[in-house]
Design a protein around this motif. Sequence first.
Motif, PDB file in Angstrom:
ATOM      1  N   THR A 169       1.891  -2.397  -4.237  1.00  0.00           N
ATOM      2  CA  THR A 169       1.119  -3.625  -4.446  1.00  0.00           C
ATOM      3  C   THR A 169       2.013  -4.761  -4.933  1.00  0.00           C
ATOM      4  O   THR A 169       1.792  -5.928  -4.581  1.00  0.00           O
ATOM      5  CB  THR A 169      -0.022  -3.390  -5.446  1.00  0.00           C
ATOM      6  N   ASP A 170       3.035  -4.440  -5.753  1.00  0.00           N
ATOM      7  CA  ASP A 170       3.985  -5.470  -6.162  1.00  0.00           C
ATOM      8  C   ASP A 170       4.719  -6.045  -4.953  1.00  0.00           C
ATOM      9  O   ASP A 170       4.932  -7.261  -4.855  1.00  0.00           O
ATOM     10  CB  ASP A 170       5.005  -4.881  -7.145  1.00  0.00           C
ATOM     11  N   ARG A 178       4.002   0.536 -12.825  1.00  0.00           N
ATOM     12  CA  ARG A 178       4.407  -0.329 -11.723  1.00  0.00           C
ATOM     13  C   ARG A 178       4.012   0.288 -10.394  1.00  0.00           C
ATOM     14  O   ARG A 178       4.576   1.279  -9.957  1.00  0.00           O
ATOM     15  CB  ARG A 178       5.932  -0.558 -11.753  1.00  0.00           C
ATOM     16  N   SER A 198      10.742  -7.839 -13.468  1.00  0.00           N
ATOM     17  CA  SER A 198       9.887  -6.686 -13.757  1.00  0.00           C
ATOM     18  C   SER A 198      10.371  -5.870 -14.957  1.00  0.00           C
ATOM     19  O   SER A 198       9.630  -5.699 -15.928  1.00  0.00           O
ATOM     20  CB  SER A 198       9.775  -5.805 -12.504  1.00  0.00           C
ATOM     21  N   VAL A 227       2.466  -8.504  -3.162  1.00  0.00           N
ATOM     22  CA  VAL A 227       2.399  -9.788  -3.861  1.00  0.00           C
ATOM     23  C   VAL A 227       3.644 -10.621  -3.581  1.00  0.00           C
ATOM     24  O   VAL A 227       3.562 -11.815  -3.266  1.00  0.00           O
ATOM     25  CB  VAL A 227       2.232  -9.565  -5.387  1.00  0.00           C
ATOM     26  N   ILE A 228       4.805  -9.985  -3.671  1.00  0.00           N
ATOM     27  CA  ILE A 228       6.058 -10.706  -3.430  1.00  0.00           C
ATOM     28  C   ILE A 228       6.142 -11.175  -1.975  1.00  0.00           C
ATOM     29  O   ILE A 228       6.561 -12.300  -1.684  1.00  0.00           O
ATOM     30  CB  ILE A 228       7.263  -9.811  -3.770  1.00  0.00           C
ATOM     31  N   TYR A 260      12.290 -10.074  -8.571  1.00  0.00           N
ATOM     32  CA  TYR A 260      11.454  -8.947  -9.006  1.00  0.00           C
ATOM     33  C   TYR A 260      12.279  -7.912  -9.774  1.00  0.00           C
ATOM     34  O   TYR A 260      11.846  -7.382 -10.805  1.00  0.00           O
ATOM     35  CB  TYR A 260      10.796  -8.290  -7.800  1.00  0.00           C
ATOM     36  N   LYS A 263      -3.076  -8.893 -11.380  1.00  0.00           N
ATOM     37  CA  LYS A 263      -3.172  -7.682 -10.555  1.00  0.00           C
ATOM     38  C   LYS A 263      -3.138  -6.428 -11.421  1.00  0.00           C
ATOM     39  O   LYS A 263      -3.933  -5.493 -11.234  1.00  0.00           O
ATOM     40  CB  LYS A 263      -2.015  -7.660  -9.558  1.00  0.00           C
ATOM     41  N   SER A 264      -2.229  -6.409 -12.399  1.00  0.00           N
ATOM     42  CA  SER A 264      -2.121  -5.250 -13.295  1.00  0.00           C
ATOM     43  C   SER A 264      -3.391  -5.069 -14.108  1.00  0.00           C
ATOM     44  O   SER A 264      -3.860  -3.943 -14.316  1.00  0.00           O
ATOM     45  CB  SER A 264      -0.922  -5.420 -14.238  1.00  0.00           C
ATOM     46  N   SER A 289       0.958 -11.290 -10.949  1.00  0.00           N
ATOM     47  CA  SER A 289       1.232  -9.867 -11.166  1.00  0.00           C
ATOM     48  C   SER A 289       0.462  -9.337 -12.368  1.00  0.00           C
ATOM     49  O   SER A 289      -0.037  -8.207 -12.355  1.00  0.00           O
ATOM     50  CB  SER A 289       2.740  -9.659 -11.376  1.00  0.00           C
ATOM     51  N   LEU A 317       4.617  -0.018  -7.004  1.00  0.00           N
ATOM     52  CA  LEU A 317       5.615  -0.721  -6.192  1.00  0.00           C
ATOM     53  C   LEU A 317       5.027  -1.282  -4.909  1.00  0.00           C
ATOM     54  O   LEU A 317       5.420  -2.352  -4.452  1.00  0.00           O
ATOM     55  CB  LEU A 317       6.774   0.233  -5.882  1.00  0.00           C
TER      56      LEU A 317
END
Length: 282
Positions: free
Chosen positions: A24-25, A20, A68, A28-29, A64, A148-149, A145, A22
């Motif tokens: 970049t997450d 994860r 997640s 996105v959020i 999230y 992205k991953s 997500s 965090l």
Amino acid sequence: MANREINLNNQLIREFLDVRDLATDAVVIAIFVVFLTFLRPFGMHQIDIFYAGFFWCVMCFTGYVIYSPTMFFLSKLLDSNLPERINKKAVRLILSTLVASVLMGLLAPFIINLFFNYFDNSYLQSLPMSILYCTVIGGIIAGVSSIKSLMLQQQQLLKQNAQELALNSEKVESMQSQPVDTLINELPLAKRGKLICLQMDDHYLNVKTDKGEHLLLMRFKDALSKLEHYDGFQTHRSWWVAKEAVSDTKKDGRKLILILQNGTEVPVSQTYLANVKAVLNL
């Protein structure tokens, strides 16, 4: 047994924290928060834009926190327990997203009530639409997500492949240079340099480098054995040439002559002609 389970759980938690990113997450959020704030869905066009932004910020980041870990650990669980014929990444993603959406759908009415002081009809009656909305929005965010991953994994894989390629290249260079160094180290210090060619002269071997040349009492066959992994080729029964030392070619009648960096002209016999042309793309 208990210790093994604890170690397994700790390993899963470390893996979760490792995969994860965090930062970049969060980006996105944040993009979805801004998008939903300006879109103002579900009749929110009459609400102050900053208040709407704060609401979607709380809703999305709470989502999230639920989505997640739920999706990660549930995907691991499904990977271990689903039948092989349906144990696909897409299936695990859909199932884990649905479960996370149900959990978020159960919590969402309380967040809505916190901001707007009412339940739509009643809590139980609001659940179906709440779960539906969470499934749609959560599914989109989960899909983005996942993409992205996947991109990050591909980037990491490319980086790892580049590192392995560089490491293998270094190993090849080391393999190439080691026997050559053994040969070059037999020359006087003043003559040690980049190998250009070898010429057999009676019982002596004339070793030519970019620093000059020197005669060694060595059999041509023994010298060639030291150059097995070096990028070069034999042109004649008494000549060997480093490929990078060839600067030009010329014809002497029907004979091919190689011109080296140091000006040496090396004959190519009929026995080695086809191989020389193939190596030099002539």
